[in-house]
Enzyme design. Structure first.
Site, mmCIF file in Angstrom:
data_model
loop_
_atom_site.group_PDB
_atom_site.id
_atom_site.type_symbol
_atom_site.label_atom_id
_atom_site.label_comp_id
_atom_site.label_asym_id
_atom_site.label_seq_id
_atom_site.Cartn_x
_atom_site.Cartn_y
_atom_site.Cartn_z
ATOM 1 N N HIS A 48 -10.485 -5.988 -2.475
ATOM 2 C CA HIS A 48 -11.575 -5.773 -1.516
ATOM 3 C C HIS A 48 -12.685 -5.027 -2.261
ATOM 4 C CE1 HIS A 48 -9.231 -7.104 1.930
ATOM 5 N NE2 HIS A 48 -8.255 -6.297 1.576
ATOM 6 N N GLU A 105 -6.318 -10.668 -1.276
ATOM 7 C CA GLU A 105 -7.155 -10.395 -0.088
ATOM 8 C C GLU A 105 -8.623 -10.303 -0.480
ATOM 9 O OE1 GLU A 105 -5.672 -7.027 2.170
ATOM 10 O OE2 GLU A 105 -3.595 -7.546 1.755
ATOM 11 N N ASN A 126 2.080 -5.260 -3.117
ATOM 12 C CA ASN A 126 0.672 -5.556 -2.837
ATOM 13 C C ASN A 126 -0.093 -4.257 -2.572
ATOM 14 O OD1 ASN A 126 -1.327 -7.696 -2.195
ATOM 15 N ND2 ASN A 126 -1.263 -6.857 -0.114
ATOM 16 N N ASP A 156 -12.373 -10.146 -0.958
ATOM 17 C CA ASP A 156 -13.696 -10.219 -0.333
ATOM 18 C C ASP A 156 -14.629 -9.333 -1.155
ATOM 19 O OD1 ASP A 156 -12.866 -7.692 0.717
ATOM 20 O OD2 ASP A 156 -12.511 -8.535 2.696
ATOM 21 N N GLU A 165 0.800 -1.242 0.000
ATOM 22 C CA GLU A 165 0.000 0.000 0.000
ATOM 23 C C GLU A 165 0.820 1.273 0.000
ATOM 24 O OE1 GLU A 165 -2.738 -0.479 3.286
ATOM 25 O OE2 GLU A 165 -3.581 -2.311 2.435
HETATM 26 O O1 G3I Z 1 -4.992 -8.029 18.869
HETATM 27 C C1 G3I Z 1 -5.667 -6.874 19.396
HETATM 28 C C2 G3I Z 1 -6.396 -7.212 20.651
HETATM 29 O O2 G3I Z 1 -5.467 -7.587 21.625
HETATM 30 C C3 G3I Z 1 -7.205 -5.987 21.075
HETATM 31 O O3 G3I Z 1 -7.969 -6.310 22.182
HETATM 32 C C4 G3I Z 1 -8.104 -5.533 19.972
HETATM 33 C C5 G3I Z 1 -8.871 -4.270 20.342
HETATM 34 O O4 G3I Z 1 -9.128 -3.473 19.214
HETATM 35 O O5 G3I Z 1 -7.323 -5.245 18.846
HETATM 36 C C6 G3I Z 1 -6.621 -6.383 18.354
HETATM 37 O O6 G3I Z 1 -5.875 -6.025 17.237
HETATM 38 C C7 G3I Z 1 -6.624 -5.776 16.052
HETATM 39 C C8 G3I Z 1 -6.192 -6.782 14.987
HETATM 40 O O7 G3I Z 1 -6.824 -6.495 13.775
HETATM 41 C C9 G3I Z 1 -6.515 -8.217 15.364
HETATM 42 O O8 G3I Z 1 -7.897 -8.393 15.463
HETATM 43 C C10 G3I Z 1 -6.352 -4.378 15.589
HETATM 44 O O9 G3I Z 1 -6.899 -3.447 16.522
HETATM 45 C C11 G3I Z 1 -6.938 -4.150 14.235
HETATM 46 O O10 G3I Z 1 -6.503 -2.883 13.753
HETATM 47 C C12 G3I Z 1 -6.479 -5.217 13.279
HETATM 48 O O11 G3I Z 1 -7.116 -5.003 12.037
HETATM 49 C C13 G3I Z 1 -6.482 -5.593 10.937
HETATM 50 C C14 G3I Z 1 -6.155 -4.540 9.911
HETATM 51 O O12 G3I Z 1 -5.594 -5.131 8.765
HETATM 52 C C15 G3I Z 1 -5.178 -3.526 10.471
HETATM 53 O O13 G3I Z 1 -4.698 -2.672 9.509
HETATM 54 C C16 G3I Z 1 -7.425 -6.631 10.343
HETATM 55 O O14 G3I Z 1 -7.563 -7.723 11.252
HETATM 56 C C17 G3I Z 1 -6.851 -7.155 9.023
HETATM 57 O O15 G3I Z 1 -7.811 -7.953 8.373
HETATM 58 C C18 G3I Z 1 -6.513 -5.989 8.111
HETATM 59 O O16 G3I Z 1 -5.934 -6.495 6.933
HETATM 60 C C19 G3I Z 1 -5.593 -5.535 5.935
HETATM 61 C C20 G3I Z 1 -4.353 -6.029 5.247
HETATM 62 O O17 G3I Z 1 -3.314 -6.268 6.169
HETATM 63 C C21 G3I Z 1 -3.886 -5.037 4.183
HETATM 64 N N1 G3I Z 1 -4.946 -4.724 3.252
HETATM 65 C C22 G3I Z 1 -6.214 -4.302 3.865
HETATM 66 C C23 G3I Z 1 -6.681 -5.335 4.881
HETATM 67 C C24 G3I Z 1 -8.043 -4.970 5.444
HETATM 68 O O18 G3I Z 1 -7.981 -3.780 6.173
#
Ligand code: G3I
Length: 305
Positions: free
Chosen positions: A206, A235, A169, A237, A127
């Site tokens: 996405h 990725e 990516n 969806d 990105e």
């Molecule tokens: O692990 C913590 C947990 O301990 C805490 O309690 C909780 C509270 O918010 O947060 C948890 O972490 C989160 C993590 O996902 C695991 O669930 C983060 O806040 C959250 O920001 C994170 O989001 C991820 C996101 O990337 C962050 O940028 C998504 O799961 C993940 O699917 C998403 O994936 C991205 C790709 O890497 C890049 N392309 C876009 C895609 C979708 O946004």
């Protein structure tokens, strides 16, 4: 064949899913994963904040759990991601200039070395381009270290792990007519012409109302492939439900199958309830793990319609 992975394998491709380490104890989740998929991408566990939470202190426990599960099932693993403006640990967010450049390259080298020879591909840089109509690079602390930070990251990854495919990516690069797509295309063409080590381009895909599946998606994939790189849908969806969603899943599969250098497809989660789009239903299995119409359509397309 009767599963996504086996059907994709019939044409030398994979069908993968983003996997979260903390769901590997969920038997419904793991049952679907092991039955249907032959590639995984750690959803968050290989990101910079996860693997280097304190500078110079590397942490691979959760990522290694996913890799060892995948290996035990004969699945490939896509690494995601070595250099990104987002999900940086606090120490990196506060860095700039030459110190950040050195820290970023050290991160790439250390993590790529840890997984040397074990992954099918790395999303080396994620990105780096901005949304909008000017095709500009995204402003970030990494970009402000100099416009060559992307190629520096690729060179460091190649030096550390010469056998793994190295990908760029991004999202909103699916529509061939969009400025962001053309900007990334120009970068890849430039890298190929100058011998910067890049092997593949990942299209996150996405799809939603703001950036729907474009009718020129196949043109995008084939145009990048013509530059001499592999392409992958990394990725996937698709927002929506029912027949409309199912048809689009089938179209995406057919577009990958139509491009010889399309390596495979990864969906960004297994059940709708696993999706990062909390309120949506963008995946192939419902919250109970049942196959949706989208699954049936994707499987049929993999098997030739
Ligand atoms: O692990 C913590 C947990 O301990 C805490 O309690 C909780 C509270 O918010 O947060 C948890 O972490 C989160 C993590 O996902 C695991 O669930 C983060 O806040 C959250 O920001 C994170 O989001 C991820 C996101 O990337 C962050 O940028 C998504 O799961 C993940 O699917 C998403 O994936 C991205 C790709 O890497 C890049 N392309 C876009 C895609 C979708 O946004």
């Amino acid at each position: 064949a009767t599963t996504l992975g086996a059907s994709a394998a019939a044409s030398g491709r994979y069908f993968g899913a983003a996997v979260a380490a903390n769901k590997l104890s969920d038997s419904t989740y793991v049952g679907i994963l092991n039955r249907e998929f032959n590639s995984v991408t750690p959803e968050n566990e290989m990101k910079i904040d996860a693997t280097e939470p304190s500078q110079g202190q590397f942490s691979y426990t959760n990522a290694d759990r996913i890799v060892s599960h995948a290996k035990s099932q004969g699945m490939q693993v896509r690494g995601h991601t070595l250099a990104w403006h987002s999900q940086q640990p606090g120490w990196m967010q506060n860095m700039s200039g030459a110190a950040l450049r050195t820290a970023m390259l050290n991160h790439v080298t250390q993590v790529a070395t840890h997984y040397k020879g074990q992954l099918s591909a790395w999303d080396v840089v994620n990105e780096a381009y901005a949304d909008g109509n000017d095709g500009a690079r995204r402003d970030s602390n990494l970009q402000r270290t100099g416009n060559d930070w992307i190629e520096a990251a690729f060179r460091a990854a190649r030096a550390a792990d010469p056998a793994t495919k190295l990908c760029y990516n991004d999202y909103n690069t699916d529509n061939w007519s969009w400025a962001k797509t053309q900007a990334v295309y120009s970068m890849v063409r430039d890298f190929k012409s100058r011998g910067v080590p890049i092997d593949c381009v990942g299209f996150q895909s996405h799809f939603n109302s703001g950036s729907p599946y474009p009718s020129n998606y196949r043109t995008t994939l084939s145009s990048f492939a013509a530059l001499g790189v592999d392409v992958a849908i990394t990725e996937l969806d698709i927002e929506g439900s029912g027949t409309t969603q199912a048809t689009t899943y089938g179209n995406v599969v057919n577009d990958c199958l139509a491009v010889a250098r399309c390596l495979g497809i990864t969906v960004w989660g297994i059940r709708d309830t696993d999706s990062w789009r909390a309120s949506g239903t963008p995946l192939l299995f419902d919250g109970n793990g049942n196959k949706k119409a989208a699954y049936t359509s994707a499987l049929a397309a993999l098997n030739g319609g």
